[in-house]
Design an enzyme around this catalytic site. Structure first.
Site, PDB file in Angstrom:
ATOM      1  N   HIS A  18       0.773  -0.978   0.101  1.00  0.00           N
ATOM      2  CA  HIS A  18      -0.076  -0.447  -0.413  1.00  0.00           C
ATOM      3  C   HIS A  18       0.807   1.094   0.195  1.00  0.00           C
ATOM      4  CE1 HIS A  18      -2.330  -3.131   2.815  1.00  0.00           C
ATOM      5  NE2 HIS A  18      -3.601  -2.526   1.095  1.00  0.00           N
TER       6      HIS A  18
ATOM      7  N   GLY B  64      -2.946  -1.599  -7.613  1.00  0.00           N
ATOM      8  CA  GLY B  64      -1.548  -2.401  -7.603  1.00  0.00           C
ATOM      9  C   GLY B  64      -1.615  -3.404  -8.727  1.00  0.00           C
ATOM     10  N   GLN B  65      -0.081  -3.937  -9.315  1.00  0.00           N
ATOM     11  CA  GLN B  65      -0.280  -5.299 -10.320  1.00  0.00           C
ATOM     12  C   GLN B  65      -0.692  -6.450  -9.322  1.00  0.00           C
ATOM     13  OE1 GLN B  65       2.800  -6.026 -12.463  1.00  0.00           O
ATOM     14  NE2 GLN B  65       1.966  -8.196 -12.077  1.00  0.00           N
TER      15      GLN B  65
ATOM     16  N   ASP C 273      -3.405  -6.801  -8.345  1.00  0.00           N
ATOM     17  CA  ASP C 273      -4.515  -7.298  -8.344  1.00  0.00           C
ATOM     18  C   ASP C 273      -4.797  -6.865  -9.930  1.00  0.00           C
ATOM     19  OD1 ASP C 273      -6.426  -8.150  -5.012  1.00  0.00           O
ATOM     20  OD2 ASP C 273      -4.996  -5.915  -5.473  1.00  0.00           O
TER      21      ASP C 273
ATOM     22  N   MET D 142       2.954  -9.269  -0.865  1.00  0.00           N
ATOM     23  CA  MET D 142       2.503  -8.838   0.329  1.00  0.00           C
ATOM     24  C   MET D 142       1.015  -8.448   0.524  1.00  0.00           C
ATOM     25  SD  MET D 142       5.475  -6.005   1.700  1.00  0.00           S
ATOM     26  CE  MET D 142       7.433  -6.603   1.820  1.00  0.00           C
TER      27      MET D 142
HETATM   28  P1  AMP Z   1      -6.465  -3.770  -0.196  1.00  0.00           P
HETATM   29  O1  AMP Z   1      -6.254  -2.838   0.665  1.00  0.00           O
HETATM   30  O2  AMP Z   1      -6.216  -5.430  -0.375  1.00  0.00           O
HETATM   31  O3  AMP Z   1      -8.210  -3.689  -1.267  1.00  0.00           O
HETATM   32  O4  AMP Z   1      -5.450  -3.131  -1.757  1.00  0.00           O
HETATM   33  C1  AMP Z   1      -5.457  -1.823  -2.592  1.00  0.00           C
HETATM   34  C2  AMP Z   1      -4.945  -1.327  -2.776  1.00  0.00           C
HETATM   35  O5  AMP Z   1      -3.171  -1.786  -2.804  1.00  0.00           O
HETATM   36  C3  AMP Z   1      -4.990  -2.492  -4.116  1.00  0.00           C
HETATM   37  O6  AMP Z   1      -4.745  -1.383  -5.768  1.00  0.00           O
HETATM   38  C4  AMP Z   1      -4.002  -2.700  -4.033  1.00  0.00           C
HETATM   39  O7  AMP Z   1      -4.047  -3.969  -5.828  1.00  0.00           O
HETATM   40  C5  AMP Z   1      -2.734  -2.671  -3.965  1.00  0.00           C
HETATM   41  N1  AMP Z   1      -2.082  -4.166  -3.102  1.00  0.00           N
HETATM   42  C6  AMP Z   1      -2.209  -4.470  -2.485  1.00  0.00           C
HETATM   43  N2  AMP Z   1      -1.222  -5.583  -1.942  1.00  0.00           N
HETATM   44  C7  AMP Z   1       0.201  -5.104  -2.786  1.00  0.00           C
HETATM   45  C8  AMP Z   1       1.648  -5.207  -2.959  1.00  0.00           C
HETATM   46  N3  AMP Z   1       1.767  -6.980  -2.617  1.00  0.00           N
HETATM   47  N4  AMP Z   1       2.135  -4.878  -4.164  1.00  0.00           N
HETATM   48  C9  AMP Z   1       1.410  -3.363  -4.865  1.00  0.00           C
HETATM   49  N5  AMP Z   1       0.237  -3.457  -4.495  1.00  0.00           N
HETATM   50  C10 AMP Z   1      -1.242  -3.928  -3.513  1.00  0.00           C
END
Ligand code: AMP
Length: 281
Positions: free
Chosen positions: A35, A145-146, A148, A182
């Site tokens: 994040h 993030g890539q 997802d 992560m």
């Molecule tokens: P989330 O809190 O899981 O909804 O993720 C929020 C954003 O962080 C989304 O755009 C995800 O793709 C991105 N994200 C989650 N994990 C990672 C990671 N390991 N590396 C890069 N971006 C991430």
């Protein structure tokens, strides 16, 4: 911290009237380096950074982990302060979805494949909340993030189809030293499962190695990956796929000049993990 849509509207209206560019990073909180890398990326493209923290109920189906999804607002705020984030949008579910809420956004076709096939209402929840966040914050740029990859492709398609005037940036996957991507959901892994789960990265890396060696047949690539993952006892494989990078259609042969994702989704105990590699030939 901004809690209501009204406050965010005022914040962004004022920022825009001063000619400031706003960057948005949508998250569900329980932040990690992945994040924070998005925050660092968006900073390069704007004057003010807004991070939203919202565990979005509409992207969870009833049998999923909405209630147990990890949350730690105090820690998140401290991390974001350290990154110099200008505002955090932290709405309650009723603020986003009041009792009479009835409008949903769907990116058809793409929302049915892979993650959408295992989680049929998931992407409709994502595209709906991201539209609401875009309308609330009015950012000039937003970073996803890539990690997802399918979500990122769906959001790019939504922005194009619905003509949102927002630049979308996709940032690379941040991994642990072990290679494990992560994720807030890694908290569900036992120590042993956490180590077993590195097989996803190792299988993806092996696929990349095969491609670098000249392999172009995707059935062959998938077979190697599946054999590796299925050899791990705690792994319960959901899918391995090789798709073109826009519509996520599976391909039989890789051709030069095209971009692909190698996708994997697998369960380890309580955690369902996804990972991918981008392949640009
Ligand atoms: P989330 O809190 O899981 O909804 O993720 C929020 C954003 O962080 C989304 O755009 C995800 O793709 C991105 N994200 C989650 N994990 C990672 C990671 N390991 N590396 C890069 N971006 C991430």
């Amino acid at each position: 911290m901004l809690n209501s849509v009204h406050e965010v509207h005022n914040y962004s209206r004022q920022a825009r009237s001063l000619g400031k560019k706003i960057g948005l990073v949508p998250t569900m909180g329980y932040l990690h380096e992945g994040h924070l890398s998005l925050v660092r990326e968006v900073k390069k493209h704007c004057d003010l950074v807004v991070v939203s923290i919202f565990v979005n109920p509409t992207q969870f189906s009833p049998n999923e982990d909405l209630d147990s999804y990890p949350r730690d607002l105090d820690r998140d705020i401290k991390l974001l302060e350290k990154e110099g984030v200008n505002a955090v949008f932290y709405p309650q579910p009723e603020e986003i979805y009041p009792g009479n809420y009835s409008t949903f956004v769907d990116v058809e076709e793409l929302n049915k494949r892979f993650e959408g096939s295992t989680r049929p209402t998931h992407f409709r929840g994502v595209t709906t909340v991201v539209s609401i966040l875009f309308n609330a914050v009015s950012p000039n740029v937003a970073v996803f993030g890539q990690k997802d990859a399918q979500q990122a492709a769906i959001i790019k398609k939504m922005v194009k189809d619905l003509k949102f005037d927002i630049d979308i940036i996709i940032a690379p996957i941040i991994r642990e030293d072990s290679g494990l991507a992560m994720s807030s959901r890694n908290i569900y892994l036992s120590e042993e499962e956490r180590s077993d789960a590195t097989i996803l990265f190792r299988a993806l890396r092996h696929a990349k190695f095969l491609i670098d060696q000249g392999e172009r047949n995707t059935a062959e690539i998938k077979k190697h990956m599946m054999d590796m993952i299925n050899a791990v006892n705690s792994a319960s494989l959901d899918y391995v796929a090789v798709v073109e990078s826009e519509l996520f259609l599976e391909v039989d042969e890789l051709v030069e000049g095209s971009e692909y994702f190698i996708l994997v989704a697998c369960r380890f105990g309580k955690a369902r993990l996804i990972d991918n590699f981008l392949i640009a030939l």
